[in-house]
Scaffold this motif. Structure first.
Motif, PDB file in Angstrom:
ATOM      1  N   THR A  98       0.843  -1.194   0.000  1.00 34.99           N
ATOM      2  CA  THR A  98       0.000   0.000   0.000  1.00 34.99           C
ATOM      3  C   THR A  98       0.877   1.241   0.000  1.00 34.99           C
ATOM      4  OG1 THR A  98      -1.654  -1.183   1.326  1.00 34.99           O
ATOM      5  CG2 THR A  98      -1.859   1.213   1.213  1.00 34.99           C
TER       6      THR A  98
ATOM      7  N   ILE B   9       3.903  -4.378  10.578  1.00 35.22           N
ATOM      8  CA  ILE B   9       3.862  -3.464   9.428  1.00 35.22           C
ATOM      9  C   ILE B   9       5.231  -2.821   9.241  1.00 35.22           C
ATOM     10  CG2 ILE B   9       2.826  -1.390   8.462  1.00 35.22           C
ATOM     11  CD1 ILE B   9       0.317  -2.002  10.037  1.00 35.22           C
ATOM     12  N   TRP B  10       5.697  -2.815   7.989  1.00 37.89           N
ATOM     13  CA  TRP B  10       6.962  -2.200   7.610  1.00 37.89           C
ATOM     14  C   TRP B  10       6.704  -1.178   6.506  1.00 37.89           C
ATOM     15  CZ3 TRP B  10      11.879  -3.940   9.534  1.00 37.89           C
ATOM     16  CH2 TRP B  10      11.789  -5.028  10.422  1.00 37.89           C
ATOM     17  N   SER B  11       7.719  -0.353   6.230  1.00 39.65           N
ATOM     18  CA  SER B  11       7.614   0.577   5.104  1.00 39.65           C
ATOM     19  C   SER B  11       8.985   0.779   4.492  1.00 39.65           C
ATOM     20  CB  SER B  11       7.031   1.919   5.546  1.00 39.65           C
ATOM     21  OG  SER B  11       7.959   2.655   6.308  1.00 39.65           O
ATOM     22  N   THR B  12       8.978   1.247   3.237  1.00 39.28           N
ATOM     23  CA  THR B  12      10.226   1.513   2.526  1.00 39.28           C
ATOM     24  C   THR B  12      10.022   2.676   1.562  1.00 39.28           C
ATOM     25  OG1 THR B  12      11.946   0.567   1.096  1.00 39.28           O
ATOM     26  CG2 THR B  12       9.699  -0.163   0.708  1.00 39.28           C
ATOM     27  N   ASP B  13      11.106   3.409   1.307  1.00 40.36           N
ATOM     28  CA  ASP B  13      11.066   4.415   0.241  1.00 40.36           C
ATOM     29  C   ASP B  13      11.752   3.903  -1.018  1.00 40.36           C
ATOM     30  OD1 ASP B  13      13.739   4.480   0.910  1.00 40.36           O
ATOM     31  OD2 ASP B  13      13.759   6.562   1.573  1.00 40.36           O
TER      32      ASP B  13
ATOM     33  N   GLY C  68       2.265   7.279  10.127  1.00 43.28           N
ATOM     34  CA  GLY C  68       3.533   6.861   9.545  1.00 43.28           C
ATOM     35  C   GLY C  68       4.678   6.851  10.518  1.00 43.28           C
TER      36      GLY C  68
ATOM     37  N   SER D 236      14.239   1.313   4.606  1.00 37.39           N
ATOM     38  CA  SER D 236      13.147   0.489   5.130  1.00 37.39           C
ATOM     39  C   SER D 236      13.153   0.519   6.649  1.00 37.39           C
ATOM     40  CB  SER D 236      13.284  -0.950   4.640  1.00 37.39           C
ATOM     41  OG  SER D 236      13.305  -0.989   3.229  1.00 37.39           O
TER      42      SER D 236
ATOM     43  N   LEU E 272       7.347  -0.109  11.333  1.00 35.99           N
ATOM     44  CA  LEU E 272       6.470   0.955  11.794  1.00 35.99           C
ATOM     45  C   LEU E 272       6.387   0.964  13.314  1.00 35.99           C
ATOM     46  CD1 LEU E 272       4.391   3.214  11.297  1.00 35.99           C
ATOM     47  CD2 LEU E 272       2.639   1.426  11.171  1.00 35.99           C
TER      48      LEU E 272
ATOM     49  N   ARG F 227       5.521   6.634   0.892  1.00 32.30           N
ATOM     50  CA  ARG F 227       6.247   5.416   1.216  1.00 32.30           C
ATOM     51  C   ARG F 227       5.399   4.199   0.868  1.00 32.30           C
ATOM     52  NH1 ARG F 227      10.796   5.961   4.283  1.00 32.30           N
ATOM     53  NH2 ARG F 227      10.667   3.831   5.060  1.00 32.30           N
ATOM     54  N   LEU F 228       6.071   3.072   0.687  1.00 31.64           N
ATOM     55  CA  LEU F 228       5.394   1.811   0.417  1.00 31.64           C
ATOM     56  C   LEU F 228       5.300   1.024   1.719  1.00 31.64           C
ATOM     57  CD1 LEU F 228       4.273  -0.186  -1.755  1.00 31.64           C
ATOM     58  CD2 LEU F 228       6.577  -1.166  -1.831  1.00 31.64           C
ATOM     59  N   TYR F 229       4.079   0.760   2.170  1.00 30.56           N
ATOM     60  CA  TYR F 229       3.838   0.005   3.396  1.00 30.56           C
ATOM     61  C   TYR F 229       3.447  -1.430   3.055  1.00 30.56           C
ATOM     62  CZ  TYR F 229       4.008   4.267   6.160  1.00 30.56           C
ATOM     63  OH  TYR F 229       4.428   5.417   6.771  1.00 30.56           O
TER      64      TYR F 229
END
Length: 431
Positions: A73, A92-96, A150, A102, A105, A78-80
């Motif tokens: 998503t 839950i993680w995220s990356t640019d 975020g 990365s 969260l 950012r991409l979660y």
């Protein structure tokens, strides 16, 4: 073409399938999850070339131990995603997309305990927050609604609604929809059964919208569908059976929209398709069974527009899609079985009449990476941009006739609709 169709990458080498899925465009790449012969689903990305199709943990070592990746998503640049590690469990993680870009969260359930459930956990952006369903709270390990801005500090439980035998609907992917900066969702507790709720991410703003099947009985609400400032859904009550309901996110604005089959409990749960000026859906009445129905926004009117199977009753239409102002779908009749059907020029003239569109020009179209497009209109008016689900993305007043520019918001690849007094233009945004 045959020459332009080729294998991009043998993600799972040899004859083993990779079960690649969750494709999503983000920052000039298409991200997806795929399984190699020796692992669960990992995060991958591609620029459309074999050499540019790579597993993300080979680029960013902070992703090295994350497996079972799902629910990609985009939110706030950012991409979660949900992923599992031996240290944190499923979180839950995220990356640019950059090296070292990365991050976790928040460790919702401290340690290796899963803070997130399995594959039905949708990550749902609404306003300036990302909503999700977590199966952990400090007071009670049951499914509840959480949201985040975020940051770890800005990630918190909306409200602990439930006792140990109560949960947010297990099928969260089909039981929650964004409505402005709120989320409409289905939840069950001992006092009301399974009913329709709303949240803005705060405890005060998390409330029951309506006890449709009064008391402890459940309305078994499902098939939530956003269109034009409202969420439509299928619910059951003792008086009308299963019917189409609507809500604007308030108790006063939650009401019965259509009851075409008194007492029936057989309405489809999630078979709608948005158009610029209404939506089509499968619905049943006592005379024709399941056929194609249409909601006309301008007239605020529901009507049946097909009788594909007059002898056998139901045609069971599904799989609606929109191509060149025509609706294509699959349906059945007693003589031919399931086939592809087309409905041309549904009755709303601003959507269907080619004559109305002849003075509406959009350029470039398709567009790729353009921040503005040129639009020619005959009269001063309001231009409105919608996505394929009918959600308003932007509205802008044009004060002069002739050629004007329209600034596009940040858009993922896909089909969008620009509505004017002269008609509706379909805009294709390319990757």
């Amino acid at each position: 073409t045959a020459a332009g169709t080729q294998l991009l990458k043998d993600v799972s080498s040899g004859t083993s399938p990779s079960y690649s899925r969750d494709f999503l465009y983000f920052n000039n790449y298409v991200y997806f999850t795929g399984r190699t012969t020796s692992s669960a689903h990992d995060l991958w990305r591609t620029d459309g070339t074999p050499s540019g199709t790579v597993k993300m943990n080979t680029i960013d070592t902070s992703l090295q131990n994350i497996v079972d990746v799902q629910r990609l998503t985009v939110f706030n640049g950012r991409l979660y995603f949900v992923g599992r590690t031996t240290t944190y469990g499923r979180e839950i993680w995220s990356t640019d997309g950059q090296i070292g870009g990365s991050q976790l969260l928040k460790d919702l359930a401290i340690g290796a305990t899963d803070g997130m459930g399995n594959a039905d956990n949708l990550l749902l952006p609404a306003g300036n927050r990302l909503y999700f369903r977590s199966n952990y709270t400090t007071a009670n390990p049951s499914f509840n609604i959480w949201s985040t801005d975020g940051t770890s500090a800005g990630t918190f439980l909306a409200k602990n609604l439930f006792s140990t035998d109560s949960v947010v609907a297990n099928y969260w992917t089909n039981s929650a929809k964004a409505l402005g900066n709120k989320v409409v969702f289905v939840a069950e507790n001992p006092a009301y059964g399974a009913e329709i709720w709303v949240t803005d991410g705060t405890a005060v703003g998390t409330t029951l919208l309506k006890d449709i099947c009064t008391g402890r009985g459940s309305s078994y609400t499902n098939g939530l569908f956003y269109f034009n400032g409202k969420v439509y859904f299928s619910s059951f009550d003792e008086n009308t059976g299963r019917s189409l309901w609507q809500t604007d996110g308030t108790t006063a604005g939650t009401s019965l929209a259509l009851n075409s089959y008194q007492g029936s409990d057989n309405m489809p749960t999630a078979n709608y398709f948005a158009l610029p000026d209404g939506f089509v859906f499968a619905n049943a009445d006592s005379q024709y069974g399941y056929e194609v129905w249409y909601y006309n926004t301008a007239a605020d009117q529901f009507s049946r527009i097909s009788d594909i199977n007059p002898q056998g009753g139901c045609s069971n239409p599904y799989g609606f899609t929109f191509v060149n102002q025509d609706i294509y779908f699959t349906a059945t009749d007693d003589s031919t079985g399931y086939e592809v059907y087309r409905i041309s020029h549904i009755t709303n003239p601003t959507f269907n009449t080619n004559e109305k569109n002849k003075h509406l020009t959009v350029f470039p179209n398709p567009t790729r990476g353009n921040t503005t497009i040129r639009v020619f209109v005959e009269n001063p008016q309001t231009l409105t941009l919608y996505d394929a689900m009918g959600q308003l993305l932007k509205s802008e007043i044009v004060t002069v006739a002739g050629e004007t520019t329209f600034s596009l918001p940040s858009l993922a690849a896909g089909i969008y609709f620009l509505s004017t007094n002269e008609g509706v233009a379909q805009i294709a945004v390319m990757p």
